[in-house]
Design a protein around this motif. Structure first.
Motif: not given
Lengths: 340, 333
Positions: A176, A82, A144-146, A141-142, A138-139
């Motif tokens: 993150s 990402i 972290v979810g992935i 924290p995303t 911005g990528g």
């Protein structure tokens, strides 16, 4: 302003000689080929823009080819990335179809995002490129979810999360890295450190010499590497990927490089000298890698040039074909916003 | 709606039951948020869930609302179905980049090649003496962002059915839970059921005027309607239940019937969701049936104050609705 302000104390230098023997010839060829494709893609993007064929902005990564290629070279095909607005390099290194990518850059219906994303948002979900975000940091924290999903599903995949030096001053970066570290998530945080957040040199916006020092706050390994040395990047990221894959959690790899072009199309380079830019051009990561390959007798001069010229032709072809693709239709846009 | 003989539980228990039943059904559903585990959530919504599902699926987090929202967004991008609890709706201000710029945008921005099936559970609203930073109703911000759905149930029955629908929805759904509704009791079937997100409900029938209300304003409007009935004014109360997508037809039908409409919500009036509802009505066939101008009764344009008297004065109470509806019912007669 001189290059002296570049204070980074690079911890890892190239393990080139050993790696040149260990890595398969095909892998080294792949690396050089991808680096050349990125360079020519960026030059073609700039050319198309100058000719008025591009609607939006673009953020070129010329000079930073070693970082994306050296890091993605460590991945298995099923691994994920990402990344961010300066993301053409990662996309190409992750194996994107160059014509589809060029089509997206030109806003065509057949582009990766059907012309809805453009240069800043190229994603190739089925190819493991989970997309580029245009908001600095911005990528992360995303990511972290992935990585959380990978861990909860007991997957062996790992994720590379890319961001720039400027992003490491965002709150999202700190939240993150702390969360990913606490949960030992299978992610490697990679800082594409080109030393400038738009006009701001890292030395003006942080009171540390190396961004990798920030890893200590989260109890994870941190390493700064020469981001213009593709093999040094490879070596550092390989260790971090193995660390993540074995369940030990994230690392922070700071790849120090330089962007030759301005931040975006509006940049007049008022914040740095021509001398500084020229000095970094002399450290060209592609020329350097070719030299290493030739000196180690891995490739001949004509072999590296053949790879180079093939990449150039591939990009030329992609750009020509992409320009013939259809424009998207403005009808039914609302129907694409929500999934059924 | 529900049948007779249904057991009664609270709104809070209905939210919990919806989560538990979906988590039993689908291993990809999990709850993530601050203190949702051992503590049971700041309002006790997830009490007991850690024992059944364990710390991986009832996931306590650092106090990091941006990373929590990112963790939910990223997991949803991978096809999991996270339910993110934010402790107070006000704290979504810290999550907004992930929700607005990532979760809401990714599907469209990436050409429709991904979806983000996540729920953001947000305790909202005033009335608890928590003052300006723990009492907001921020629905208007989010309905203006394409890519997010916004749901605001007003009863235990609706809370359960809408939450299950939200968890099964393939998009980011902001699920507003009014804090004062948590203790409200009502009949709720034990088995899982869904309420489609685009389905308003007529909560009370009446011929004289329509009140459009959602969340806490529904029980207040119903109480006001009871008082007005004693005066001979028959009020119809319509609850959109989901603000986006909006079931316009049910609202338009009701207003066409009564010819008068009062729109009420707790959030401040300026730029509030009531303006959207008014525009929908004014631009519809119901316009021809209007016997009086569309009227709004919203929160005052102030931060929620601490003092009890001030706090109550800042948002519409039952008596305010009674007064506004009475005036509207008489207007032009």
């Amino acid at each position: 302003m001189t290059a002296q302000k570049t204070k980074a104390n690079i911890v890892a230098t190239s393990g080139s000689h050993r790696l040149l023997k260990e890595l398969p010839h095909a892998k080294l060829t792949w690396m050089l080929q991808r680096m050349c494709e990125i360079r020519y893609f960026e030059e073609k993007a700039e050319d198309l823009y100058m000719r008025g064929l591009v609607h939006g902005t673009m953020h070129l990564s010329i000079g930073q080819e070693a970082t994306s290629v050296g890091s993605i070279a460590t991945l298995r095909p099923e691994d994920l990335i990402i990344h961010h607005h300066r993301g053409h390099g990662h996309t190409i290194a992750k194996g994107a179809d160059l014509t589809t990518m060029m089509a997206e850059f030109l806003g065509k219906e057949t582009g990766y995002c059907r012309g809805r994303g453009g240069s800043m948002h190229i994603a190739d979900i089925s190819g493991g490129n989970m997309g580029a975000t245009g908001v600095v940091g911005g990528g992360i924290p995303t990511a972290v979810g992935i990585a959380l999903a990978l861990q909860m599903r007991r997957s062996e995949q790992v994720l590379l999360s890319y961001f720039g030096d400027g992003a490491t001053n965002e709150g999202e970066f700190h939240e993150s890295l702390n969360m990913a570290s606490t949960w030992k998530l299978p992610v490697v945080f990679i800082c594409d450190n080109n030393q400038y957040g738009m006009s701001m040199h890292v030395s003006r916006v942080m009171n540390i010499a190396n961004i990798s020092e920030r890893a200590a706050s989260y109890g994870i390994p941190g390493q700064s590497v020469d981001g213009n040395d593709v093999l040094a990047v490879y070596e550092a990221v390989l260790g971090a990927v193995e660390h993540a894959r074995s369940g030990k959690g994230p690392s922070l790899i700071d790849c120090v490089s330089y962007r030759w072009r301005g931040h975006s199309k509006s940049d007049r380079n008022l914040y740095r000298t021509q001398e500084e830019i020229e000095e970094w051009k002399r450290k060209c990561p592609i020329r350097r890698f070719k030299k290493v390959l030739i000196e180690a007798v891995v490739m001949t001069d004509s072999e590296t040039e053949a790879i180079d010229q093939t990449a150039k032709a591939t990009i030329e072809h992609a750009a020509e074909v992409a320009q013939t693709f259809p424009e998207p239709s403005p009808e039914h846009m609302e129907e694409e916003v929500y999934a059924l | 709606m529900n049948t007779n003989h249904t057991r009664e539980i609270t709104y809070l228990e209905a939210v919990r039951e919806a989560m538990i039943q979906e988590m039993r059904l689908n291993k990809e559903v999990f709850l993530i948020g601050e203190d949702v585990g051992t503590y049971g959530g700041a309002f006790g919504v997830s009490k007991g869930m850690l024992e059944e599902f364990g710390p991986e699926r009832i996931r306590d987090t650092p106090i990091s609302e941006a990373a929590i929202a990112g963790a939910a967004t990223g997991a949803a991008l991978m096809g999991m179905r996270p339910v993110m609890e934010v402790m107070f709706m006000d704290f979504l201000t810290i999550s907004t980049n992930q929700l607005v710029n990532q979760a809401a945008k990714m599907r469209f921005m990436f050409g429709g090649k991904c979806s983000i099936p996540m729920v953001i559970r947000a305790p909202s609203g005033s009335g608890t003496g928590a003052a300006a930073q723990h009492s907001q109703s921020l629905e208007a911000w989010f309905v203006n962002v394409p890519g997010i759905k916004v749901v605001a149930p007003s009863s235990p029955y609706d809370a359960k059915g809408l939450l299950i629908a939200a968890i099964r929805d393939n998009n980011p759904v902001l699920f507003m839970e009014h804090k004062l509704l948590y203790r409200l009791k009502g009949p709720v079937p034990e088995e899982p059921y869904t309420i489609p997100l685009q389905s308003a409900e007529v909560k009370r029938e009446g011929r004289d005027l329509t009140i459009v209300a959602y969340s806490i304003m529904v029980p207040r409007a119903l109480e006001a309607a009871e008082k007005l009935a004693a005066e001979g004014i028959e009020v119809e109360v319509v609850d959109p239940r989901s603000l986006k997508p909006l079931d316009k037809e049910t609202i338009i039908r009701s207003v066409s019937k009564t010819g008068r409409v009062l729109i009420t919500h707790e959030a401040p009036g300026t730029g509030g969701y009531g303006g959207e509802l008014a525009a929908v009505i004014a631009g519809s066939a119901a316009f021809d049936y209007l016997d009086a101008p569309i009227r709004r009764l919203a929160g005052r344009d102030v931060p929620i104050p601490y003092n009890r008297t001030l706090e109550q004065a800042a948002v519409p109470q039952v008596e305010d609705i009674v007064a506004a509806a009475r005036e509207l019912a008489q207007e032009g007669r």
